[in-house]
Design a protein around this motif. Structure first.
Motif, PDB file in Angstrom:
ATOM      1  N   GLU A  69       1.821   9.312  -6.079  1.00  0.00           N
ATOM      2  CA  GLU A  69       2.234  10.695  -5.799  1.00  0.00           C
ATOM      3  C   GLU A  69       3.311  11.145  -6.771  1.00  0.00           C
ATOM      4  O   GLU A  69       3.288  12.288  -7.250  1.00  0.00           O
ATOM      5  CB  GLU A  69       2.741  10.812  -4.361  1.00  0.00           C
ATOM      6  CG  GLU A  69       1.669  10.703  -3.306  1.00  0.00           C
ATOM      7  CD  GLU A  69       2.241  10.727  -1.889  1.00  0.00           C
ATOM      8  OE1 GLU A  69       3.475  10.826  -1.729  1.00  0.00           O
ATOM      9  OE2 GLU A  69       1.454  10.618  -0.946  1.00  0.00           O
ATOM     10  N   MET A  70       4.257  10.269  -7.080  1.00  0.00           N
ATOM     11  CA  MET A  70       5.335  10.638  -8.015  1.00  0.00           C
ATOM     12  C   MET A  70       4.777  10.886  -9.415  1.00  0.00           C
ATOM     13  O   MET A  70       5.190  11.810 -10.115  1.00  0.00           O
ATOM     14  CB  MET A  70       6.409   9.530  -8.050  1.00  0.00           C
ATOM     15  CG  MET A  70       7.247   9.463  -6.782  1.00  0.00           C
ATOM     16  SD  MET A  70       8.435   8.118  -6.765  1.00  0.00           S
ATOM     17  CE  MET A  70       9.455   8.493  -8.142  1.00  0.00           C
ATOM     18  N   LYS A  71       3.819  10.076  -9.836  1.00  0.00           N
ATOM     19  CA  LYS A  71       3.211  10.265 -11.155  1.00  0.00           C
ATOM     20  C   LYS A  71       2.473  11.604 -11.223  1.00  0.00           C
ATOM     21  O   LYS A  71       2.566  12.327 -12.210  1.00  0.00           O
ATOM     22  CB  LYS A  71       2.235   9.120 -11.456  1.00  0.00           C
ATOM     23  CG  LYS A  71       2.880   7.858 -11.901  1.00  0.00           C
ATOM     24  CD  LYS A  71       1.821   6.825 -12.258  1.00  0.00           C
ATOM     25  CE  LYS A  71       2.431   5.521 -12.699  1.00  0.00           C
ATOM     26  NZ  LYS A  71       1.416   4.503 -13.017  1.00  0.00           N
ATOM     27  N   GLN A  72       1.726  11.936 -10.175  1.00  0.00           N
ATOM     28  CA  GLN A  72       0.973  13.192 -10.150  1.00  0.00           C
ATOM     29  C   GLN A  72       1.924  14.389 -10.184  1.00  0.00           C
ATOM     30  O   GLN A  72       1.688  15.352 -10.900  1.00  0.00           O
ATOM     31  CB  GLN A  72       0.081  13.255  -8.912  1.00  0.00           C
ATOM     32  CG  GLN A  72      -1.083  12.290  -8.959  1.00  0.00           C
ATOM     33  CD  GLN A  72      -1.869  12.278  -7.649  1.00  0.00           C
ATOM     34  OE1 GLN A  72      -1.463  12.873  -6.658  1.00  0.00           O
ATOM     35  NE2 GLN A  72      -2.997  11.559  -7.674  1.00  0.00           N
ATOM     36  N   THR A  89       0.837  -1.204   0.000  1.00  0.00           N
ATOM     37  CA  THR A  89       0.000   0.000   0.000  1.00  0.00           C
ATOM     38  C   THR A  89       0.868   1.250   0.000  1.00  0.00           C
ATOM     39  O   THR A  89       0.622   2.196  -0.766  1.00  0.00           O
ATOM     40  CB  THR A  89      -0.919   0.002   1.236  1.00  0.00           C
ATOM     41  OG1 THR A  89      -1.593  -1.251   1.315  1.00  0.00           O
ATOM     42  CG2 THR A  89      -1.944   1.115   1.149  1.00  0.00           C
ATOM     43  N   LYS A  90       1.876   1.276   0.851  1.00  0.00           N
ATOM     44  CA  LYS A  90       2.788   2.432   0.914  1.00  0.00           C
ATOM     45  C   LYS A  90       3.513   2.634  -0.413  1.00  0.00           C
ATOM     46  O   LYS A  90       3.658   3.772  -0.881  1.00  0.00           O
ATOM     47  CB  LYS A  90       3.825   2.243   2.026  1.00  0.00           C
ATOM     48  CG  LYS A  90       3.282   2.450   3.410  1.00  0.00           C
ATOM     49  CD  LYS A  90       4.391   2.323   4.442  1.00  0.00           C
ATOM     50  CE  LYS A  90       3.877   2.491   5.861  1.00  0.00           C
ATOM     51  NZ  LYS A  90       4.946   2.344   6.858  1.00  0.00           N
ATOM     52  N   ALA A  91       3.931   1.558  -1.046  1.00  0.00           N
ATOM     53  CA  ALA A  91       4.638   1.656  -2.320  1.00  0.00           C
ATOM     54  C   ALA A  91       3.710   2.193  -3.407  1.00  0.00           C
ATOM     55  O   ALA A  91       4.104   3.052  -4.208  1.00  0.00           O
ATOM     56  CB  ALA A  91       5.191   0.290  -2.716  1.00  0.00           C
ATOM     57  N   GLN A  92       2.467   1.736  -3.446  1.00  0.00           N
ATOM     58  CA  GLN A  92       1.523   2.209  -4.460  1.00  0.00           C
ATOM     59  C   GLN A  92       1.195   3.684  -4.264  1.00  0.00           C
ATOM     60  O   GLN A  92       1.081   4.438  -5.225  1.00  0.00           O
ATOM     61  CB  GLN A  92       0.257   1.355  -4.429  1.00  0.00           C
ATOM     62  CG  GLN A  92       0.480  -0.046  -4.971  1.00  0.00           C
ATOM     63  CD  GLN A  92      -0.749  -0.935  -4.810  1.00  0.00           C
ATOM     64  OE1 GLN A  92      -1.690  -0.598  -4.108  1.00  0.00           O
ATOM     65  NE2 GLN A  92      -0.713  -2.091  -5.481  1.00  0.00           N
ATOM     66  N   VAL A  93       1.040   4.095  -3.012  1.00  0.00           N
ATOM     67  CA  VAL A  93       0.749   5.509  -2.726  1.00  0.00           C
ATOM     68  C   VAL A  93       1.915   6.370  -3.175  1.00  0.00           C
ATOM     69  O   VAL A  93       1.726   7.432  -3.795  1.00  0.00           O
ATOM     70  CB  VAL A  93       0.447   5.695  -1.218  1.00  0.00           C
ATOM     71  CG1 VAL A  93       0.431   7.154  -0.842  1.00  0.00           C
ATOM     72  CG2 VAL A  93      -0.862   5.025  -0.857  1.00  0.00           C
ATOM     73  N   THR A  94       3.127   5.939  -2.897  1.00  0.00           N
ATOM     74  CA  THR A  94       4.314   6.712  -3.277  1.00  0.00           C
ATOM     75  C   THR A  94       4.418   6.822  -4.787  1.00  0.00           C
ATOM     76  O   THR A  94       4.722   7.901  -5.324  1.00  0.00           O
ATOM     77  CB  THR A  94       5.588   6.046  -2.705  1.00  0.00           C
ATOM     78  OG1 THR A  94       5.448   5.864  -1.298  1.00  0.00           O
ATOM     79  CG2 THR A  94       6.821   6.872  -2.991  1.00  0.00           C
ATOM     80  N   ILE A  95       4.171   5.747  -5.509  1.00  0.00           N
ATOM     81  CA  ILE A  95       4.240   5.776  -6.975  1.00  0.00           C
ATOM     82  C   ILE A  95       3.165   6.706  -7.541  1.00  0.00           C
ATOM     83  O   ILE A  95       3.420   7.480  -8.463  1.00  0.00           O
ATOM     84  CB  ILE A  95       4.096   4.348  -7.550  1.00  0.00           C
ATOM     85  CG1 ILE A  95       5.348   3.543  -7.237  1.00  0.00           C
ATOM     86  CG2 ILE A  95       3.848   4.377  -9.054  1.00  0.00           C
ATOM     87  CD1 ILE A  95       5.267   2.085  -7.620  1.00  0.00           C
TER      88      ILE A  95
END
Length: 157
Positions: A145-148, A137-143
């Motif tokens: 955020e980086m895309k946005q 979950t943390k990894a998906q949230v970070t990815i």
């Protein structure tokens, strides 16, 4: 010419092939050493034979000790690296009894490695106890955020 070659190479060739030397004549009829072949008296020859036997026994004993030490070293290293045991090494160590020692340097190395393994085990234990779903979950949230952030800064995307 053949005579000259025979004179030059004949003795060397006989010595090399072992053909017809004086030693064969001096040895007994069955090829064993005799006191006469060694130029000794009977008592001297018996003493000489006794010394040879004692030296052979001493060499064999030293060889067996060294062999047991090497086997013991292999056993310790197998324990250290958790390799399969070898019954032959175990038997060699048991036959030697308490005559063999493990070098102190090796014992220090084994002890140091065990301490390192304890530290690594604790780190590995922490990794095993972590919640994998939480990490995903943390990894998906970070990815996300980086895309946005990248989309906001880059007009091509």
């Amino acid at each position: 010419m053949a005579f000259v070659m025979k004179q030059m190479l004949g003795d060397k060739f006989k010595n090399m092939t072992g053909g017809g030397g004086e030693e064969a004549e001096k040895a007994g009829a069955n090829g064993k050493e005799t006191p006469e072949s060694k130029g000794m008296s009977r008592e001297e020859f018996e003493e000489y034979q006794r010394q040879l036997v004692e030296e052979k026994i001493e060499r064999d004993k030293e060889f067996a000790t060294k062999k047991a030490e090497r086997a013991n070293l292999r056993v310790v290293l197998r324990d250290k690296y958790r390799l399969r045991e070898n019954a032959e090494d175990e038997a060699t160590v048991q036959m030697a009894g308490d005559d063999i020692d493990i070098p102190e340097e090796l014992l220090k190395m084994v002890g140091e490695d065990e301490e390192e393994e304890e530290v690594n085990d604790s780190l590995l234990g922490k990794l095993q106890n972590m919640n994998v779903d939480e990490l995903k979950t943390k990894a998906q949230v970070t990815i996300t955020e980086m895309k946005q952030t990248a989309e906001q800064k880059c007009s091509v995307m």
